[in-house]
Design a protein around this motif. Sequence first.
Motif, PDB file in Angstrom:
ATOM      1  N   GLY A 210      46.198  31.220 -20.781  1.00 26.27           N
ATOM      2  CA  GLY A 210      47.511  31.524 -21.361  1.00 26.27           C
ATOM      3  C   GLY A 210      48.086  32.813 -20.811  1.00 26.27           C
ATOM      4  N   GLY A 211      47.240  33.842 -20.667  1.00 27.45           N
ATOM      5  CA  GLY A 211      47.708  35.127 -20.142  1.00 27.45           C
ATOM      6  C   GLY A 211      48.190  35.013 -18.712  1.00 27.45           C
ATOM      7  N   ILE A 212      47.431  34.286 -17.892  1.00 24.59           N
ATOM      8  CA  ILE A 212      47.834  34.103 -16.487  1.00 24.59           C
ATOM      9  C   ILE A 212      49.140  33.325 -16.398  1.00 24.59           C
ATOM     10  N   LEU A 213      49.267  32.279 -17.247  1.00 23.17           N
ATOM     11  CA  LEU A 213      50.492  31.469 -17.232  1.00 23.17           C
ATOM     12  C   LEU A 213      51.704  32.303 -17.657  1.00 23.17           C
ATOM     13  N   ILE A 214      51.562  33.083 -18.729  1.00 24.81           N
ATOM     14  CA  ILE A 214      52.678  33.926 -19.190  1.00 24.81           C
ATOM     15  C   ILE A 214      53.038  34.958 -18.126  1.00 24.81           C
ATOM     16  N   GLY A 215      52.021  35.542 -17.490  1.00 32.37           N
ATOM     17  CA  GLY A 215      52.274  36.509 -16.420  1.00 32.37           C
ATOM     18  C   GLY A 215      52.985  35.865 -15.244  1.00 32.37           C
ATOM     19  N   ALA A 216      52.530  34.645 -14.862  1.00 36.64           N
ATOM     20  CA  ALA A 216      53.139  33.942 -13.724  1.00 36.64           C
ATOM     21  C   ALA A 216      54.593  33.579 -14.017  1.00 36.64           C
ATOM     22  N   LEU A 217      54.879  33.144 -15.241  1.00 35.56           N
ATOM     23  CA  LEU A 217      56.260  32.795 -15.604  1.00 35.56           C
ATOM     24  C   LEU A 217      57.156  34.034 -15.611  1.00 35.56           C
ATOM     25  N   THR A 218      56.595  35.161 -16.038  1.00 37.31           N
ATOM     26  CA  THR A 218      57.362  36.413 -16.021  1.00 37.31           C
ATOM     27  C   THR A 218      57.700  36.811 -14.581  1.00 37.31           C
ATOM     28  N   ILE A 219      56.716  36.663 -13.687  1.00 27.63           N
ATOM     29  CA  ILE A 219      56.948  36.961 -12.263  1.00 27.63           C
ATOM     30  C   ILE A 219      58.017  36.030 -11.695  1.00 27.63           C
ATOM     31  N   PHE A 220      57.933  34.742 -12.056  1.00 27.96           N
ATOM     32  CA  PHE A 220      58.932  33.773 -11.567  1.00 27.96           C
ATOM     33  C   PHE A 220      60.323  34.141 -12.083  1.00 27.96           C
ATOM     34  N   ALA A 221      60.413  34.530 -13.367  1.00 34.33           N
ATOM     35  CA  ALA A 221      61.716  34.911 -13.924  1.00 34.33           C
ATOM     36  C   ALA A 221      62.272  36.142 -13.217  1.00 34.33           C
ATOM     37  N   PHE A 222      61.390  37.092 -12.878  1.00 37.91           N
ATOM     38  CA  PHE A 222      61.811  38.280 -12.143  1.00 37.91           C
ATOM     39  C   PHE A 222      62.365  37.893 -10.772  1.00 37.91           C
ATOM     40  N   TRP A 223      61.636  37.003 -10.098  1.00 37.78           N
ATOM     41  CA  TRP A 223      62.102  36.519  -8.791  1.00 37.78           C
ATOM     42  C   TRP A 223      63.432  35.787  -8.923  1.00 37.78           C
ATOM     43  N   TYR A 224      63.556  34.968  -9.968  1.00 41.67           N
ATOM     44  CA  TYR A 224      64.774  34.178 -10.141  1.00 41.67           C
ATOM     45  C   TYR A 224      65.979  35.081 -10.398  1.00 41.67           C
ATOM     46  N   GLY A 225      65.750  36.212 -11.060  1.00 42.46           N
ATOM     47  CA  GLY A 225      66.832  37.164 -11.291  1.00 42.46           C
ATOM     48  C   GLY A 225      67.425  37.690  -9.993  1.00 42.46           C
ATOM     49  N   TYR A 226      66.571  37.869  -8.969  1.00 48.24           N
ATOM     50  CA  TYR A 226      67.061  38.237  -7.642  1.00 48.24           C
ATOM     51  C   TYR A 226      67.761  37.052  -6.982  1.00 48.24           C
ATOM     52  N   TYR A 227      67.062  35.909  -7.041  1.00 49.35           N
ATOM     53  CA  TYR A 227      67.544  34.708  -6.344  1.00 49.35           C
ATOM     54  C   TYR A 227      68.931  34.299  -6.839  1.00 49.35           C
ATOM     55  N   GLU A 228      69.172  34.445  -8.153  1.00 50.98           N
ATOM     56  CA  GLU A 228      70.450  34.077  -8.751  1.00 50.98           C
ATOM     57  C   GLU A 228      71.608  34.881  -8.140  1.00 50.98           C
ATOM     58  N   HIS A 229      71.314  36.101  -7.703  1.00 47.98           N
ATOM     59  CA  HIS A 229      72.334  36.971  -7.099  1.00 47.98           C
ATOM     60  C   HIS A 229      72.260  36.959  -5.574  1.00 47.98           C
ATOM     61  N   GLY A 230      71.431  36.072  -5.034  1.00 44.38           N
ATOM     62  CA  GLY A 230      71.371  35.941  -3.575  1.00 44.38           C
ATOM     63  C   GLY A 230      70.452  36.934  -2.899  1.00 44.38           C
TER      64      GLY A 230
END
Length: 888
Positions: free
Chosen positions: A751-771
């Motif tokens: 669960g901890g690894i999954l929550i951490g991985a999703l947080t990392i993905f959300a961080f990446w997506y925040g960049y990706y959304e703005h190009g």
Amino acid sequence: MWFTKSFEEVVADLDANPAQGLSGEEAKARLQKYGPNKLKGKKKKSVLQMFLAQLQDWLIYVLFAAVVITMIMGEYVDSIIILAVIILNAILGVVQEVKAGNAIEALQKMASPKALVRRDGTVQEVDAETLVPGEMLILDAGRYIAADARLVESANLQVEESALTGESVPSTKDATQIHTLETPLGDRFNSVFMSTLVTYGRGEALVTGTGMDTEVGKIASIIGGEEETKTPLEIRLNHLGKTLGKLAIGICVLIFVVALLQGRDLAEMFLISVSLAVASIPEGLAAIVAIVLSIGVTGMSKRNAIIRRLPAVETLGSVNIICSDKTGTLTQNKMKVVQYFTLQGETSVEHGAPNTATDEAILLAKAFILCSDATYDKQTESGTGDPTEIALLLLGDDLGLDREELQAGNKRLNEFAFDSERKLMSTLVEEDGDYTVYTKGAIDNLLNICTHVPENGQIVPLTEAHKEAFAQATERMSTQALRTLGAAYKPVNSVVSTEEMEQDLVLLGLVGMIDPPRTEVRPSVQKAHQAGITTVMITGDHKHTAFAIARELGISESMDQAITGQEVDEMTEEAFQQRVDNFRVFARVSPEHKVKIVRALREQGNIVSMTGDGVNDAPSLQAADIGVAMGITGTDVAKGASDMILTDDNFATIVSAIEQGRNIYNNIRKAVIFLLTCNLGEVVAMFITLLIGWEAPLIATQLLWINLVTDTLPAVALGMDPGDPDVMKDKPRAPNENFFAGGAGIRAIGGGILIGALTIFAFWYGYYEHGFSPFDDAVPVETLKNARTMAFLTLVACQLYYSLAMRHPTKSIFQVGLFSNKYLIGAIVLGLLLQHLIIGIPFMQEAFSLHMLDLEGWITVIILGLVPLLANEVMKFFLRRRRNVAEV
């Protein structure tokens, strides 16, 4: 000094009335004058002291250092937020400590000792705190003395005073003695003292000192309060927290070193590293455990189980054998004489209706009444003393005897008190100048000391034929689950010694009494059996009587599962230990047998719960893993030696307590695993992103906020989860089982690894959304804020929603009831509202360096936040499916 005066002088000085006692009104008036009869405890901490204690932690010191550094750097908003988090966390800790303290105080009041007194001419049981000087105190074996008092009457009275004098041998008391002023405490034989124990005989005494005016009170005024001790569960959790803390700090130091090598801003990385250390260490574990335990234990007390020692809650979940007394626990504790036997034959007794009685039957009932310390008021239908003795008094009423007239016309001159070895009680009374000894007890023991019987109006020698008739009558009654008790007497010419009282007696007859099983016990026995818990009956009754009740309750199936104390003695210790698991009924046992049985069961690897109520039960209660004392019939000694007290003396309450204990432990485990999973998710997200060279996905204030919102509200709410109705379908938990057993550790890591991985993905997506990409060098500030907001909201959403999945390891959220834990739903809703507040209010948004998301961002956060919950539910589905296949 009271011990230097005759009791007549004491009565006059205290304005007392030994025959009637104080009136209720006078007792209230004196209570106002002298105050409650209790020792002054350790002074309670003030709210300010508790608040300051919450700040005395090295992690808090590090945060204060961070406040100072950020202020020097000019980051005043960050300083205020960190300080606010520190203060809010301390306030929550104080609230939890106050709640826990209030719960424990309530339990202490419920478990307060009782005292027998004479008030308004009747013997009553009252709270010891209400005793006042001039009170008439009734003393009997097995009861702690509740105040200092001057003896008025004593009969073979012995008191164990080692708490005051250091002498382990009980002191023999004598009301007639008068001492000099120089007499040391241990030699004041005409006085008794608070907190000492009556081990033998009986007596009456006038209370001379209460509360801090007692000898114990003088000691208490000198000695400080006891230090608070932690339970094994709290020690284990503290050890776990420190171990995890060291790992977290090691990771944070590593992150700081990596940041140093990467040339990042050291001041910012210092704050992030410190904040991550604080966020990743589950410092809230001890507080959460304290509040969950206090709430759970308070709930148990409302269901008639008072936990005296908190480690008992943990041990309850491992109990696999319940050793229970029969009388009052498995049965109703309302004995009634239904038959009596003399050499003229057996006769049934009709209650509430006229009974025709022979002279032998009248003499039999008279012997039972005059050889008794019990009382019973027909008007109020209440009495004091052993239920068996009360039943014998009622036999006299059924046969038309006037008990008050009988007792008034017979003065007791001497007595040989009952003990478990002799199984007899004798009294010497004087009636119109004639002396008579009356004895009651086990028929086997009476047959050994009787030499004559009344037959056809004559007193004739006791023959083998007579003994056989009594033996057959006893056997017949026992097979009907009746408890038998005999009575004998003999006229004497003068006052005789206790040894002479039980010699050459005339055997009158015996009675058969029944104590019907409690209706709720059989379902509880079945419930315990389903939970892998074996019920064992241990009683002093006859083998046939005990087995008949045990079979009716579903405890035992065949007579092969029943054994007597004598048969136990005939076995070697090794043989008994090997066979002890085969027995379900132990009959005709002594207190020594009980200890032997408990130890043998534990030698076989069992976790044993043992019930008891008498003075001599204390060793077996202490020998058991869980000692359970009877709250109604139990002596103060038994209660003092126990881990749990039953306020209703009911076996069903023991099973209910085990069920509640299992649920409390499971709730604590849920909170611990949840905290560790969330903390691991934060560490994974921060460590991986910084290691690969990205910006930190979360800043210091965001980490501290997450720590406050997710570590406190949902974790405490999980600790208050309603009990699992199927918890008693599981087998007892192994006593050395840790929190990570049964796949819990794997689920926490996963669960901890999954929550951490999703947080990392959300961080990446925040960049990706703005190009942009997190690897880019020149990234606009708004893009970084957007990415951090995505990571921040996703991490909190994952943790809040994931708390729903933690309620049961295999059941879905719909099977446990989505809204059945209103506290958890409230914690989740409050957490989400707080998230919206800090992102929606411009000042808060700026303080936490957040950015308002667009619709696409919000949808992404919601979807990512639900992933850990959904993944956990899918895993549970396959676990249930695999279990169902295995059962088929």
